[in-house]
Design a protein around this motif. Structure first.
Motif, PDB file in Angstrom:
ATOM      1  N   GLU A  55      -0.992  17.599  -9.949  1.00 27.85           N
ATOM      2  CA  GLU A  55      -2.055  18.460  -9.441  1.00 27.85           C
ATOM      3  C   GLU A  55      -3.315  17.671  -9.109  1.00 27.85           C
ATOM      4  O   GLU A  55      -4.100  18.092  -8.252  1.00 27.85           O
ATOM      5  CB  GLU A  55      -2.374  19.535 -10.481  1.00 27.85           C
ATOM      6  CG  GLU A  55      -1.276  20.570 -10.692  1.00 27.85           C
ATOM      7  CD  GLU A  55      -0.063  20.012 -11.422  1.00 27.85           C
ATOM      8  OE1 GLU A  55       1.050  20.560 -11.250  1.00 27.85           O
ATOM      9  OE2 GLU A  55      -0.233  19.006 -12.162  1.00 27.85           O
ATOM     10  N   GLU A  56      -3.511  16.536  -9.766  1.00 25.63           N
ATOM     11  CA  GLU A  56      -4.701  15.722  -9.511  1.00 25.63           C
ATOM     12  C   GLU A  56      -4.533  14.788  -8.318  1.00 25.63           C
ATOM     13  O   GLU A  56      -5.511  14.200  -7.846  1.00 25.63           O
ATOM     14  CB  GLU A  56      -5.027  14.887 -10.757  1.00 25.63           C
ATOM     15  CG  GLU A  56      -5.447  15.715 -11.963  1.00 25.63           C
ATOM     16  CD  GLU A  56      -5.567  14.874 -13.222  1.00 25.63           C
ATOM     17  OE1 GLU A  56      -6.363  15.240 -14.092  1.00 25.63           O
ATOM     18  OE2 GLU A  56      -4.849  13.854 -13.332  1.00 25.63           O
ATOM     19  N   ARG A  57      -3.329  14.674  -7.808  1.00 26.08           N
ATOM     20  CA  ARG A  57      -3.067  13.753  -6.690  1.00 26.08           C
ATOM     21  C   ARG A  57      -3.329  14.505  -5.385  1.00 26.08           C
ATOM     22  O   ARG A  57      -2.409  15.000  -4.740  1.00 26.08           O
ATOM     23  CB  ARG A  57      -1.629  13.229  -6.776  1.00 26.08           C
ATOM     24  CG  ARG A  57      -1.318  12.574  -8.115  1.00 26.08           C
ATOM     25  CD  ARG A  57       0.133  12.171  -8.221  1.00 26.08           C
ATOM     26  NE  ARG A  57       0.426  10.956  -7.484  1.00 26.08           N
ATOM     27  CZ  ARG A  57       0.766   9.785  -8.012  1.00 26.08           C
ATOM     28  NH1 ARG A  57       0.840   9.661  -9.323  1.00 26.08           N
ATOM     29  NH2 ARG A  57       1.015   8.752  -7.253  1.00 26.08           N
ATOM     30  N   LYS A  82       3.730   9.077  -0.964  1.00 23.60           N
ATOM     31  CA  LYS A  82       2.977   9.650  -2.073  1.00 23.60           C
ATOM     32  C   LYS A  82       3.853   9.702  -3.323  1.00 23.60           C
ATOM     33  O   LYS A  82       5.039  10.027  -3.249  1.00 23.60           O
ATOM     34  CB  LYS A  82       2.539  11.082  -1.734  1.00 23.60           C
ATOM     35  CG  LYS A  82       1.430  11.210  -0.714  1.00 23.60           C
ATOM     36  CD  LYS A  82       1.055  12.681  -0.623  1.00 23.60           C
ATOM     37  CE  LYS A  82       0.010  12.943   0.436  1.00 23.60           C
ATOM     38  NZ  LYS A  82      -0.343  14.384   0.481  1.00 23.60           N
ATOM     39  N   ARG A  83       3.238   9.391  -4.438  1.00 24.20           N
ATOM     40  CA  ARG A  83       3.897   9.494  -5.737  1.00 24.20           C
ATOM     41  C   ARG A  83       5.275   8.815  -5.738  1.00 24.20           C
ATOM     42  O   ARG A  83       6.304   9.461  -5.975  1.00 24.20           O
ATOM     43  CB  ARG A  83       4.036  10.964  -6.141  1.00 24.20           C
ATOM     44  CG  ARG A  83       4.173  11.198  -7.648  1.00 24.20           C
ATOM     45  CD  ARG A  83       4.020  12.701  -7.944  1.00 24.20           C
ATOM     46  NE  ARG A  83       4.101  12.972  -9.382  1.00 24.20           N
ATOM     47  CZ  ARG A  83       5.175  13.467  -9.996  1.00 24.20           C
ATOM     48  NH1 ARG A  83       6.253  13.759  -9.288  1.00 24.20           N
ATOM     49  NH2 ARG A  83       5.169  13.694 -11.284  1.00 24.20           N
ATOM     50  N   PRO A  84       5.326   7.515  -5.459  1.00 26.28           N
ATOM     51  CA  PRO A  84       6.619   6.821  -5.510  1.00 26.28           C
ATOM     52  C   PRO A  84       7.255   6.900  -6.890  1.00 26.28           C
ATOM     53  O   PRO A  84       8.472   6.820  -7.025  1.00 26.28           O
ATOM     54  CB  PRO A  84       6.261   5.382  -5.130  1.00 26.28           C
ATOM     55  CG  PRO A  84       4.799   5.265  -5.409  1.00 26.28           C
ATOM     56  CD  PRO A  84       4.210   6.610  -5.165  1.00 26.28           C
ATOM     57  N   ALA A  85       6.429   7.062  -7.913  1.00 25.49           N
ATOM     58  CA  ALA A  85       6.864   7.351  -9.284  1.00 25.49           C
ATOM     59  C   ALA A  85       5.678   8.017  -9.969  1.00 25.49           C
ATOM     60  O   ALA A  85       4.525   7.760  -9.601  1.00 25.49           O
ATOM     61  CB  ALA A  85       7.275   6.079 -10.021  1.00 25.49           C
ATOM     62  N   PRO A  86       5.895   8.873 -10.948  1.00 24.19           N
ATOM     63  CA  PRO A  86       4.772   9.555 -11.591  1.00 24.19           C
ATOM     64  C   PRO A  86       3.739   8.616 -12.188  1.00 24.19           C
ATOM     65  O   PRO A  86       2.577   8.997 -12.353  1.00 24.19           O
ATOM     66  CB  PRO A  86       5.459  10.394 -12.691  1.00 24.19           C
ATOM     67  CG  PRO A  86       6.858  10.590 -12.216  1.00 24.19           C
ATOM     68  CD  PRO A  86       7.195   9.343 -11.470  1.00 24.19           C
ATOM     69  N   TRP A  87       4.142   7.382 -12.498  1.00 22.24           N
ATOM     70  CA  TRP A  87       3.235   6.440 -13.152  1.00 22.24           C
ATOM     71  C   TRP A  87       2.611   5.448 -12.177  1.00 22.24           C
ATOM     72  O   TRP A  87       1.895   4.548 -12.588  1.00 22.24           O
ATOM     73  CB  TRP A  87       3.975   5.685 -14.257  1.00 22.24           C
ATOM     74  CG  TRP A  87       5.355   5.244 -13.849  1.00 22.24           C
ATOM     75  CD1 TRP A  87       5.696   4.100 -13.189  1.00 22.24           C
ATOM     76  CD2 TRP A  87       6.576   5.965 -14.068  1.00 22.24           C
ATOM     77  NE1 TRP A  87       7.047   4.051 -12.972  1.00 22.24           N
ATOM     78  CE2 TRP A  87       7.621   5.180 -13.514  1.00 22.24           C
ATOM     79  CE3 TRP A  87       6.888   7.180 -14.677  1.00 22.24           C
ATOM     80  CZ2 TRP A  87       8.951   5.587 -13.548  1.00 22.24           C
ATOM     81  CZ3 TRP A  87       8.223   7.573 -14.712  1.00 22.24           C
ATOM     82  CH2 TRP A  87       9.223   6.794 -14.165  1.00 22.24           C
ATOM     83  N   PHE A  88       2.878   5.587 -10.866  1.00 20.06           N
ATOM     84  CA  PHE A  88       2.291   4.697  -9.875  1.00 20.06           C
ATOM     85  C   PHE A  88       1.380   5.474  -8.929  1.00 20.06           C
ATOM     86  O   PHE A  88       1.596   6.658  -8.665  1.00 20.06           O
ATOM     87  CB  PHE A  88       3.376   3.997  -9.047  1.00 20.06           C
ATOM     88  CG  PHE A  88       4.096   2.902  -9.769  1.00 20.06           C
ATOM     89  CD1 PHE A  88       3.394   1.988 -10.560  1.00 20.06           C
ATOM     90  CD2 PHE A  88       5.466   2.764  -9.673  1.00 20.06           C
ATOM     91  CE1 PHE A  88       4.057   0.978 -11.232  1.00 20.06           C
ATOM     92  CE2 PHE A  88       6.137   1.750 -10.347  1.00 20.06           C
ATOM     93  CZ  PHE A  88       5.428   0.856 -11.128  1.00 20.06           C
ATOM     94  N   VAL A  89       0.378   4.773  -8.396  1.00 20.97           N
ATOM     95  CA  VAL A  89      -0.453   5.357  -7.353  1.00 20.97           C
ATOM     96  C   VAL A  89       0.351   5.403  -6.062  1.00 20.97           C
ATOM     97  O   VAL A  89       1.496   4.948  -5.995  1.00 20.97           O
ATOM     98  CB  VAL A  89      -1.754   4.538  -7.176  1.00 20.97           C
ATOM     99  CG1 VAL A  89      -2.571   4.527  -8.460  1.00 20.97           C
ATOM    100  CG2 VAL A  89      -1.447   3.100  -6.735  1.00 20.97           C
ATOM    101  N   ASP A  90      -0.232   5.943  -4.999  1.00 18.80           N
ATOM    102  CA  ASP A  90       0.485   6.080  -3.728  1.00 18.80           C
ATOM    103  C   ASP A  90       0.680   4.716  -3.067  1.00 18.80           C
ATOM    104  O   ASP A  90      -0.176   3.828  -3.175  1.00 18.80           O
ATOM    105  CB  ASP A  90      -0.293   7.009  -2.789  1.00 18.80           C
ATOM    106  CG  ASP A  90      -0.422   8.413  -3.377  1.00 18.80           C
ATOM    107  OD1 ASP A  90       0.473   8.825  -4.128  1.00 18.80           O
ATOM    108  OD2 ASP A  90      -1.431   9.083  -3.085  1.00 18.80           O
ATOM    109  N   ARG A  91       1.781   4.584  -2.340  1.00 17.16           N
ATOM    110  CA  ARG A  91       2.143   3.296  -1.733  1.00 17.16           C
ATOM    111  C   ARG A  91       2.325   3.456  -0.230  1.00 17.16           C
ATOM    112  O   ARG A  91       2.945   4.409   0.238  1.00 17.16           O
ATOM    113  CB  ARG A  91       3.435   2.771  -2.360  1.00 17.16           C
ATOM    114  CG  ARG A  91       3.846   1.381  -1.884  1.00 17.16           C
ATOM    115  CD  ARG A  91       5.130   0.950  -2.571  1.00 17.16           C
ATOM    116  NE  ARG A  91       5.419  -0.460  -2.330  1.00 17.16           N
ATOM    117  CZ  ARG A  91       6.462  -1.107  -2.839  1.00 17.16           C
ATOM    118  NH1 ARG A  91       7.314  -0.465  -3.620  1.00 17.16           N
ATOM    119  NH2 ARG A  91       6.656  -2.388  -2.587  1.00 17.16           N
ATOM    120  N   THR A  92       1.793   2.501   0.505  1.00 15.58           N
ATOM    121  CA  THR A  92       1.911   2.506   1.964  1.00 15.58           C
ATOM    122  C   THR A  92       2.482   1.170   2.432  1.00 15.58           C
ATOM    123  O   THR A  92       2.006   0.105   2.033  1.00 15.58           O
ATOM    124  CB  THR A  92       0.542   2.730   2.624  1.00 15.58           C
ATOM    125  OG1 THR A  92       0.051   4.022   2.268  1.00 15.58           O
ATOM    126  CG2 THR A  92       0.639   2.633   4.144  1.00 15.58           C
TER     127      THR A  92
END
Length: 501
Positions: A55-57, A82-92
Motif C-alpha cells: 500500500e505504501e508503494r 514494480k515490486r520485483p520482490a516484496p523486500w526490494f525497491v522498484d527496478r528498471t
C-alpha cells in the motif's frame, strides 16, 4: 515386482548414481543458490532493500520514468518492474548513453533513483553456469534439461528398490554399523525428504526441454500501432506513460500492472503486464497493449487467451524456481535443495566405498574420486571447459562492445562504437562510424573542447573516425563535424552522460 527386476533396477540406479552424482550435486547446489541468487548478490546493497508495504508503494510508472530521465537524461528505458520482490525497491532495465545495460533502482514511494547496478552479477553468472556451463549455447541447455529423464528414473527406481519406503521418513541414520551403513541410511533418508523437489525439478526441466525443441502454444497478438519514424515518440514522458496505464486499467477491469515494456522498435507498442482479478497468477498475467502515439488500446488479454503448451509456462517457472509461495517457498526450496545435494554426494559415497574398499582411510571426496573410474576424466574435461569459457567471457578483455546513437540524426548517418564501457578516470577508445555519403574528413569536440587526435579512414562510401576520450565526471557530450568534399558540413551530436562507475 519380482526380485530379478528389482535387482536390475538397483544395479542401474547405483551405476548411474555413481557416474552422475557429481553432476547432480553441482546442479542441485547451483540451483539452490539461484533461488536466492539475487538476494545473495545484493547483501551489501542496502539502498535497494525496503520494508515498504504494498500500500505504501505509490510511485507510478510515469513517476519512475520521469525520475530516471531527470537523473540520467541520456538513458534509454525499456522495462520498468514494480515490486520485483516484496523486500526490494522498484527496478528498471535500461541502457546508458554509451549503450551499456544497467538497472536503475527507484524508491517505491517517491520514484527517486536510489542505486544503479550492472546486470551481469553473481546471479546471472550462476544462472549461466547452471543452465549451460557458461556457454550460453542452446544445445548445452537441451542436454542439461535432458538429464531430467535420468533424474526421474533415479527417483522412481530408488523408491521401488527401497521397500516400504513410507516407513523411513523419520528413520535417523546411526553410525554403529560403520560408515557405509551410515551413508546408505542417510542416502535413503535424504531421498525421501527431497523426493517432492526432485520430482518437480524433473518434470519442469523436461518441460523446458520440450520448449527448447520448439514446442510452443499460442499467444494473442495485438493490433499494430500507427506507423511512426522512431521507436519512442518525442512526446513520451511521465504524463503520457501514466495516461497509457490509465487506458490499460480501463480496458481490462481488475487489472493491476506491475510491468511495463516500452517500445524498442518503430513497430512496438507500450505493453503493460500484471495481476488480474479472478486469476491466481499461476497461469500467467493479464496484458494490455497501448499505441504510444494515439494511446488507443491495441489488445487486452487475460491468461485464458494463452493456449497450448505456453499456458503452463508460468506455473512451471514458479515450481522450478521456488517462487510459488513467496519467501516461504523460497526458503523451503533452499532447504530441500541442500538436502538433494547431500543425497547426490552420499549416493556416490556408497558406491565408491563398495568398489574401493581399500580407500577407507582416505577422505570422503577422495573415495568418490577413486571410485568413479573413467567418469572422473570426463568431469576434468568439463571443468577445463568451464574454466576456459569463464576466462573467455569474463577475462580482462571480455567487455561487450557498446554503441551510442545520435540524439539528432538516424543511426544510418553516424554512430559511436566502443570496445569497453565508459568508466571514471579511464581513457576510452571510440570509433565514429559514418554512413553519411561523401564525407572526406571529421572533427570531434567533447563538451566544447576539440579532440586533438582524430584518425580518419575512408572505406568506399563509409568512413571511420577514431579518437580517444578521457571521461568527464559530469557529462560527456560529443559533437561530430562531418566535412564533405563540396565544403559543406553536417553536425551530429551524441550524449553519453556521466560515468556511473
Amino acid at each position: 515386482m519380482n526380485r530379478k527386476i528389482r535387482n536390475s533396477l538397483f544395479k542401474l540406479h547405483t551405476w548411474l548414481g555413481l557416474h552422475l552424482s557429481l553432476f547432480f550435486a553441482f546442479m542441485f547446489l547451483t540451483g539452490t543458490l539461484l533461488v536466492a541468487g539475487f538476494e545473495l548478490e545484493s547483501v551489501g546493497r542496502t539502498a535497494i532493500w525496503t520494508t515498504a508495504t504494498k500500500e505504501e508503494r505509490t510511485a507510478s510508472f510515469g513517476a519512475i520514468y520521469g525520475s530516471i530521465k531527470e537523473t540520467h537524461p541520456e538513458s534509454r528505458i525499456f522495462i520498468i518492474h514494480k515490486r520485483p520482490a516484496p523486500w526490494f525497491v522498484d527496478r528498471t532495465a535500461a541502457h546508458t548513453g554509451w549503450g551499456e545495460k544497467v538497472s536503475f533502482w527507484t524508491d517505491p514511494t517517491t520514484g527517486a533513483v536510489v542505486a544503479e547496478t550492472r546486470p551481469l552479477g553473481f546471479r546471472n553468472i550462476l544462472r549461466d553456469l547452471h543452465d549451460t556451463f557458461l556457454t550460453e549455447q542452446r544445445i548445452v541447455f537441451m542436454l542439461v534439461c535432458a538429464m531430467s529423464v535420468v533424474l526421474l528414473f533415479q527417483l522412481v527406481s530408488g523408491l521401488i528398490t527401497y521397500r516400504r519406503f513410507w516407513k523411513g521418513f523419520f528413520r535417523w541414520p546411526g553410525r554403529a554399523a560403520g560408515f557405509r551403513s551410515w551413508a546408505s541410511s542417510t542416502h535413503r533418508l535424504t531421498a525421501l525428504w527431497a523426493a517432492p523437489l526432485l520430482f518437480l525439478t524433473a518434470v519442469t526441466s523436461f518441460y523446458f526441454l520440450l520448449g527448447s525443441l520448439g514446442l510452443d502454444g499460442t499467444r494473442p497478438h495485438p493490433n499494430p500501432p500507427v506507423p511512426r519514424d522512431v521507436a519512442l515518440p518525442v512526446n513520451l514522458d511521465a504524463t503520457l506513460i501514466d495516461q497509457a496505464e490509465a487506458r490499460a486499467r480501463e480496458a481490462l477491469p481488475g487489472f493491476d500492472p506491475f510491468l511495463v515494456f516500452l517500445p524498442d522498435k518503430k513497430t512496438d507498442s507500450i505493453n503493460f503486464s500484471g495481476n488480474l482479478d479472478g486469476h491466481s497468477g499461476f497461469f500467467g498475467t493479464g496484458s494490455v497493449f497501448i499505441d504510444p502515439v494515439t494511446l488507443d488500446v491495441l489488445g487486452a488479454f487475460t491468461p485464458d487467451d494463452i493456449g497450448g503448451f505456453t499456458y503452463w509456462k508460468p506455473l512451471m517457472d514458479m515450481l522450478h524456481f521456488g517462487t510459488w509461495g513467496g519467501a516461504f517457498s523460497m526458503a523451503l526450496w533452499i532447504i530441500l535443495g541442500l538436502i538433494a545435494t547431500g543425497l547426490a554426494l552420499t549416493g556416490a559415497l556408497i558406491f565408491a566405498a563398495r568398489i574401493a574398499p581399500d580407500a577407507t582411510q582416505n577422505s570422503p571426496l577422495r573415495r568418490i574420486w577413486r571410485g568413479m573410474g573413467w567418469a572422473r576424466w570426463g568431469y576434468l574435461l568439463l571443468l577445463a571447459g568451464i574454466l576456459f569459457t569463464a576466462y573467455y567471457r569474463f577475462g580482462p578483455n571480455s567487455h561487450d562492445r557498446t554503441r551510442a546513437f545520435a540524439i539528432d540524426a538516424p543511426p544510418s548517418v553516424a554512430r559511436l562504437i566502443m570496445d569497453a564501457p565508459l568508466r571514471r578516470d579511464t581513457a576510452l577508445d571510440i570509433q565514429l562510424r559514418i554512413g553519411e555519403p561523401d564525407v572526406q574528413a571529421a572533427a570531434i569536440t567533447t563538451n566544447g573542447d576539440e579532440v586533438q587526435a582524430v584518425k580518419f579512414t575512408q572505406n568506399g562510401d563509409r568512413a571511420i573516425a577514431s579518437f580517444e576520450l578521457l571521461p568527464s565526471e559530469t557529462e560527456n557530450n560529443i559533437t561530430a563535424h562531418l566535412k564533405k568534399s563540396d565544403g559543406g558540413e553536417k553536425t551530429v551530436n551524441f550524449r553519453l552522460g556521466a560515468p556511473i562507475w
